[in-house]
Design an enzyme around this catalytic site. Structure first.
Site, PDB file in Angstrom:
ATOM      1  N   ARG A 143      -3.331  -0.454   5.862  1.00  0.00           N
ATOM      2  CA  ARG A 143      -3.928  -1.546   5.090  1.00  0.00           C
ATOM      3  C   ARG A 143      -3.013  -2.748   4.901  1.00  0.00           C
ATOM      4  O   ARG A 143      -3.433  -3.889   5.133  1.00  0.00           O
ATOM      5  CB  ARG A 143      -4.382  -1.024   3.720  1.00  0.00           C
ATOM      6  CG  ARG A 143      -5.490  -0.012   3.818  1.00  0.00           C
ATOM      7  CD  ARG A 143      -5.736   0.670   2.492  1.00  0.00           C
ATOM      8  NE  ARG A 143      -4.622   1.576   2.173  1.00  0.00           N
ATOM      9  CZ  ARG A 143      -4.559   2.324   1.084  1.00  0.00           C
ATOM     10  NH1 ARG A 143      -5.520   2.249   0.181  1.00  0.00           N
ATOM     11  NH2 ARG A 143      -3.545   3.132   0.880  1.00  0.00           N
ATOM     12  N   CYS A 149       0.869  -1.174   0.000  1.00  0.00           N
ATOM     13  CA  CYS A 149       0.000   0.000   0.000  1.00  0.00           C
ATOM     14  C   CYS A 149       0.910   1.229   0.000  1.00  0.00           C
ATOM     15  O   CYS A 149       2.064   1.136  -0.406  1.00  0.00           O
ATOM     16  CB  CYS A 149      -0.989  -0.017   1.158  1.00  0.00           C
ATOM     17  SG  CYS A 149      -0.271   0.198   2.798  1.00  0.00           S
ATOM     18  N   ASP A 172      -7.701   4.240   1.782  1.00  0.00           N
ATOM     19  CA  ASP A 172      -6.730   4.474   2.846  1.00  0.00           C
ATOM     20  C   ASP A 172      -7.442   5.062   4.054  1.00  0.00           C
ATOM     21  O   ASP A 172      -7.991   6.160   3.980  1.00  0.00           O
ATOM     22  CB  ASP A 172      -5.647   5.433   2.361  1.00  0.00           C
ATOM     23  CG  ASP A 172      -4.467   5.526   3.314  1.00  0.00           C
ATOM     24  OD1 ASP A 172      -4.552   5.007   4.445  1.00  0.00           O
ATOM     25  OD2 ASP A 172      -3.458   6.127   2.912  1.00  0.00           O
TER      26      ASP A 172
END
Length: 173
Positions: free
Chosen positions: A26, A20, A131
């Site tokens: 994440r 990510c 996000d």
């Protein structure tokens, strides 16, 4: 030493990498979830995560830690953010990203791995997992659910495609 660099002893096992942006929300959540299902299903594979713009050495976000713990799949307490490394990405059997722009960044920076880089939410109608870094706890909980669904779907597809296999019945790990 971080997970990506301690795996060299098991380099014969397929490597699943989750990437990510910062490797603090994440991808650490997904690393823990994928590792859990790999172990639970007896799959011979390694799982790690990295960030395309990672602030190297940071602990995962407190809500990421909390949500994973609340769901029974805790993030490793030694997990620290790390940058994506070309050699590790090349060694990976598959690379999962959260958003299309992550895939575009990987294609630009590491063109050799583009063919094995996919959205974690691919099997959920190409879901891009947002996000949650500056969001409240409920957003992290929703992100976890997306990650959980994507992880389970992908492991099924990886097994069917023969990219990962069950561990040998002999008991060797």
């Amino acid at each position: 030493m971080d997970a990506l660099h301690t795996m060299n002893a098991n380099s014969d096992l397929p490597l699943i990498i989750v990437a990510c942006t910062g490797n603090i929300c994440r991808s650490p959540m997904a690393e823990a979830v994928l590792r859990y299902y790999v172990e639970q299903r007896g799959i011979a594979a390694q799982v790690s995560s990295c960030g395309l713009d990672a602030p190297v050495g940071r602990r995962p976000h407190e809500y990421a830690i909390q949500v994973n713990a609340d769901r029974g799949i805790p993030i490793d307490e030694n997990k620290r953010s790390q940058a994506c490394v070309s050699a590790e990405l090349k060694r990976a059997a598959v690379i999962f990203v959260m958003e299309n722009h992550h895939r575009h960044q990987i294609l630009h920076r590491y063109p050799a791995v583009g063919g094995k880089t996919f959205l974690l939410g691919h099997w959920q109608q190409g879901l891009q997992i947002p996000d949650p870094v500056k969001s409240p706890l409920p957003v992290f909980e929703q992100v976890y659910d997306y990650i959980d669904q994507g992880s389970q779907s992908w492991l099924e597809h990886l097994l069917k495609a023969g990219l990962v296999h069950p561990k040998e019945a002999s008991g060797s790990n």
